[in-house]
Design a protein around this motif. Structure first.
Motif, PDB file in Angstrom:
ATOM      1  N   ALA A  69      46.592 -18.477   6.818  1.00 24.29           N
ATOM      2  CA  ALA A  69      46.062 -16.972   6.570  1.00 24.29           C
ATOM      3  C   ALA A  69      46.680 -16.815   5.218  1.00 24.29           C
ATOM      4  CB  ALA A  69      46.669 -16.047   7.354  1.00 24.29           C
ATOM      5  N   SER A  70      45.866 -16.061   4.323  1.00 25.18           N
ATOM      6  CA  SER A  70      46.540 -15.587   3.134  1.00 25.18           C
ATOM      7  C   SER A  70      47.827 -14.905   3.270  1.00 25.18           C
ATOM      8  CB  SER A  70      45.424 -14.736   2.387  1.00 25.18           C
ATOM      9  OG  SER A  70      46.041 -14.072   1.572  1.00 25.18           O
ATOM     10  N   PRO A  71      49.010 -14.911   2.300  1.00 28.31           N
ATOM     11  CA  PRO A  71      50.002 -14.122   2.760  1.00 28.31           C
ATOM     12  C   PRO A  71      49.866 -12.642   2.422  1.00 28.31           C
ATOM     13  CG  PRO A  71      50.292 -15.945   1.245  1.00 28.31           C
ATOM     14  CD  PRO A  71      48.859 -15.865   1.325  1.00 28.31           C
ATOM     15  N   LEU A  72      48.638 -12.053   1.943  1.00 29.08           N
ATOM     16  CA  LEU A  72      48.767 -10.680   1.794  1.00 29.08           C
ATOM     17  C   LEU A  72      48.577  -9.929   2.738  1.00 29.08           C
ATOM     18  CD1 LEU A  72      46.004 -10.783  -1.366  1.00 29.08           C
ATOM     19  CD2 LEU A  72      48.360 -10.520  -1.306  1.00 29.08           C
ATOM     20  N   ARG A  73      49.213  -8.790   2.867  1.00 29.03           N
ATOM     21  CA  ARG A  73      49.318  -7.823   3.993  1.00 29.03           C
ATOM     22  C   ARG A  73      48.271  -7.845   4.985  1.00 29.03           C
ATOM     23  NH1 ARG A  73      53.405  -4.073   5.211  1.00 29.03           N
ATOM     24  NH2 ARG A  73      53.024  -2.848   6.987  1.00 29.03           N
ATOM     25  N   ARG A  74      47.026  -7.464   4.482  1.00 29.05           N
ATOM     26  CA  ARG A  74      45.996  -7.136   5.285  1.00 29.05           C
ATOM     27  C   ARG A  74      45.480  -8.326   5.911  1.00 29.05           C
ATOM     28  NH1 ARG A  74      44.881  -6.966  -0.340  1.00 29.05           N
ATOM     29  NH2 ARG A  74      43.103  -8.106  -1.160  1.00 29.05           N
ATOM     30  N   THR A  75      45.770  -9.547   5.586  1.00 26.28           N
ATOM     31  CA  THR A  75      45.408 -11.002   6.016  1.00 26.28           C
ATOM     32  C   THR A  75      46.340 -11.127   7.117  1.00 26.28           C
ATOM     33  OG1 THR A  75      45.969 -11.906   4.093  1.00 26.28           O
ATOM     34  CG2 THR A  75      43.954 -11.780   4.497  1.00 26.28           C
ATOM     35  N   VAL A  76      47.621 -11.005   6.997  1.00 24.41           N
ATOM     36  CA  VAL A  76      48.651 -11.439   8.033  1.00 24.41           C
ATOM     37  C   VAL A  76      48.539 -10.584   9.252  1.00 24.41           C
ATOM     38  CG1 VAL A  76      51.075 -11.530   8.313  1.00 24.41           C
ATOM     39  CG2 VAL A  76      50.298 -12.164   6.078  1.00 24.41           C
ATOM     40  N   HIS A  77      48.225  -9.084   8.993  1.00 16.02           N
ATOM     41  CA  HIS A  77      48.337  -8.108  10.116  1.00 16.02           C
ATOM     42  C   HIS A  77      46.889  -8.480  10.576  1.00 16.02           C
ATOM     43  CE1 HIS A  77      49.128  -3.735  11.150  1.00 16.02           C
ATOM     44  NE2 HIS A  77      49.203  -4.733  12.220  1.00 16.02           N
ATOM     45  N   THR A  78      45.749  -9.045  10.119  1.00 17.35           N
ATOM     46  CA  THR A  78      44.505  -9.132  10.792  1.00 17.35           C
ATOM     47  C   THR A  78      44.852 -10.355  11.692  1.00 17.35           C
ATOM     48  OG1 THR A  78      43.034  -8.284   8.878  1.00 17.35           O
ATOM     49  CG2 THR A  78      42.035 -10.114  10.560  1.00 17.35           C
TER      50      THR A  78
END
Length: 211
Positions: A69-78
């Motif tokens: 996953a991308s380390p940006l918040r929205r991708t990690v949470h998804t």
């Protein structure tokens, strides 16, 4: 008489490309500049519901072998919510900075990975605390070095992602007798580039490809 060598098992490698669930920067009711200025936004209530739905409907959940996953918040949470059943049986999320979104807006700027994971794992507290590997996020990963117009840099990153997924799949297949199923949680514009849509006309046709 020499016996023929046994035929090695044929393994399928499947890569599931997943765009993150809805974040506040995706809301068209908010002016574009305000959306761009949101620092590393997370998920809306609707986005969280989308991720929960993914966890219930993803057809290959029991077969999943890898999550990146991308380390940006929205991708990690998804990834944490959407693939929670796989995480609970031991599959770890590996964060890859090259999977971040294209564009230099604040919404595509990262934040300290240790603080981010501490926060998200306190929210999703029913998964193992070590279920996310952020070791690839070296200091400085947070800043996007690909402003619009630097298509050569973006093309090189897309090539790196393609190579990374190829070698991940190959190494996983070589090390196992089972099929390989890789989930990749990333962003709309990067997905478009990965699929070969590089012309400006494509993004004019689909202006809502936003992070």
């Amino acid at each position: 008489m020499q016996q023929p060598l046994p035929t090695p098992p044929q393994r399928n490698i499947t890569i599931h490309l997943v765009r993150h669930a809805e974040g506040p920067h995706n809301l068209r009711s908010i002016p574009v500049k305000e959306r761009l200025d949101m620092l590393n936004p997370g998920l809306t209530r609707c986005g969280l519901a989308q991720a929960i739905l993914l966890s219930k409907r993803f057809h290959a959940m029991d077969k999943l072998t890898h999550i990146v996953a991308s380390p940006l918040r929205r991708t990690v949470h998804t990834a944490l919510v959407g693939f929670k059943p796989a995480i609970k049986r031991g599959i770890q999320i590996v964060l890859c900075p090259d999977l971040r979104e294209c564009g230099a807006g604040q919404c595509n700027t990262g934040t300290n990975i240790d603080d981010l994971l501490k926060d998200l794992l306190s929210i999703e507290d029913d998964v193992p605390k070590d279920c996310v590997d952020g070791s690839l996020c070296e200091p400085g990963w947070e800043i996007d070095t690909e402003p619009w117009g630097k298509d050569d840099l973006r093309a090189k990153r897309v090539a790196r992602v393609q190579a990374m997924l190829y070698f991940l799949g190959k190494m996983a297949a070589d090390a196992s007798n089972d099929d390989v199923e890789i989930a990749v949680v990333t962003h709309s514009r990067l997905l478009a580039y990965l699929e070969g849509h590089t012309s400006g006309m494509f993004f004019l046709m689909y202006p809502n490809l936003f992070g």
